[in-house]
Write a protein that holds these residues in place. Structure first.
Motif, short mmCIF file in Angstrom:
data_model
loop_
_atom_site.label_atom_id
_atom_site.label_comp_id
_atom_site.label_asym_id
_atom_site.label_seq_id
_atom_site.Cartn_x
_atom_site.Cartn_y
_atom_site.Cartn_z
N GLY A 55 0.79 -1.23 0.00
CA GLY A 55 0.00 0.00 0.00
C GLY A 55 0.82 1.27 0.00
O GLY A 55 0.28 2.36 0.23
N ARG A 56 2.12 1.16 -0.29
CA ARG A 56 2.97 2.35 -0.29
C ARG A 56 2.88 3.13 -1.59
O ARG A 56 3.19 4.31 -1.63
CB ARG A 56 4.42 1.93 -0.03
CG ARG A 56 4.64 1.34 1.35
CD ARG A 56 6.06 0.84 1.52
NE ARG A 56 6.25 0.25 2.84
CZ ARG A 56 7.33 -0.45 3.21
NH1 ARG A 56 8.30 -0.65 2.32
NH2 ARG A 56 7.43 -0.95 4.42
N ARG A 57 2.49 2.44 -2.67
CA ARG A 57 2.28 3.09 -3.96
C ARG A 57 1.06 2.46 -4.62
O ARG A 57 0.71 1.32 -4.32
CB ARG A 57 3.51 2.94 -4.88
CG ARG A 57 4.78 3.52 -4.31
CD ARG A 57 5.91 3.49 -5.33
NE ARG A 57 7.18 3.86 -4.72
CZ ARG A 57 7.59 5.12 -4.56
NH1 ARG A 57 6.82 6.12 -4.99
NH2 ARG A 57 8.75 5.40 -4.00
N THR A 58 0.45 3.20 -5.53
CA THR A 58 -0.69 2.63 -6.25
C THR A 58 -0.19 1.94 -7.51
O THR A 58 0.85 2.30 -8.08
CB THR A 58 -1.69 3.73 -6.65
OG1 THR A 58 -1.11 4.58 -7.65
CG2 THR A 58 -2.10 4.56 -5.43
N ALA A 59 -0.94 0.93 -7.95
CA ALA A 59 -0.58 0.21 -9.17
C ALA A 59 -0.56 1.15 -10.37
O ALA A 59 0.30 1.02 -11.26
CB ALA A 59 -1.55 -0.93 -9.40
#
Length: 287
Positions: A55-59
């Protein structure tokens, strides 16, 4: 800056390229070895996938970043494709290799392109001497791992223009990093000079038989609040990196005190370079 060319697809170069792509810049990553480019792509995709899972970056952000990141094994093709505003060099810490590269980049890149080195071993003036654009040469020293560490040292040479420094500071800030601007060049810059003093004392304590590797690392973590001890850090960054840095310093000063230590030299000669080889000061399983 719109576009960035990163030369050298090792751990530092590949992560610097990814940082720039994530920040919205068009990036070309070059290495003469196609296998290095394949490895860099694989490791970056694995790392980014883990960050999405956590959840640290979005796809979507990661997908867009990879769309902005190209690779090339021809320097001429990379320079032409990137039409770069900035080149960041991250190749092996050997002055003859870097000088030859800077001379070639000076020939290939547009006159306005800034040429920067990620090196902390060699000051900008030594690299600028290989070019005809000393006012547009500086060092941008990222720290390992570049995707995580916030600091970037911005180091001007004697002829580096104020505009070049300002442009590099703007670039660093656009990456979400913290620029530390030096007033003038000095080998090792700021952070590594302080770090090297700690490392050298740790090695003296070890070689003198006063304390073992684990004891010294534990003291640094638990008494000084370091996130990792000096031997753990050498294993993480690569023991050969410090070894080459020491050799470069000795080549400049001629002072035997600047030579690599006996224990570091022995590890390098045995090919025990830290985490990347599975063994350094410590042994790592599954590498």
């Amino acid at each position: 800056m719109r576009s960035v060319l990163v030369v050298g697809a090792g751990a530092m170069g590949s992560q610097i390229a990814m940082v720039c792509a994530l920040a919205g810049h068009q990036v070309c990553l070059h290495d003469v070895d196609p296998a290095m480019l394949e490895r860099a792509d694989r490791e970056l995709r694995d790392r980014m996938a883990r960050q999405v899972e956590k959840g640290r970056r979005t796809a979507d952000d990661v997908t867009a970043a990879f769309e902005r990141l190209r690779v090339a094994d021809s320097l001429a093709a990379a320079a032409a494709a990137a039409d770069a505003d900035l080149v960041i060099e991250a190749v092996v810490e050997r002055i003859e290799v870097k000088s030859e590269l800077f001379a070639e980049l000076d020939r290939l890149c547009p006159p306005a392109t800034i040429l920067a080195s990620n090196s902390s071993s060699f000051v900008p003036s030594r690299l600028a001497a290989a070019t005809g654009r000393a006012d547009r040469v500086c060092n941008l020293h990222f720290f390992n791992p570049a995707l995580v560490m916030a600091c970037v040292e911005v180091v001007p040479g004697p002829e580096t223009s104020g505009q070049t420094v300002a442009s590099c500071v703007d670039l660093v800030e656009s990456l979400g990093k913290v620029p530390v601007v030096l007033e003038k060049e000095i080998p090792g810059f700021v952070a590594n000079r302080i770090l090297n003093a700690v490392r050298d004392e740790a090695i003296r304590l070890y070689e003198g038989g006063y304390a073992g590797v684990e004891a010294i690392d534990t003291a640094c973590r638990t008494a000084l609040g370091y996130p990792m001890g000096p031997f753990e850090l050498m294993d993480l960054t690569g023991i050969d990196i410090g070894y080459l840095t020491k050799q470069a310093r000795y080549a400049e000063t001629g002072d035997p005190a600047d030579l690599p230590s006996r224990s570091v030299t022995e590890l390098v000669e045995r090919g025990h370079l830290g985490r990347k080889t599975g063994r350094g000061w410590y042994t790592y399983e599954g590498v």
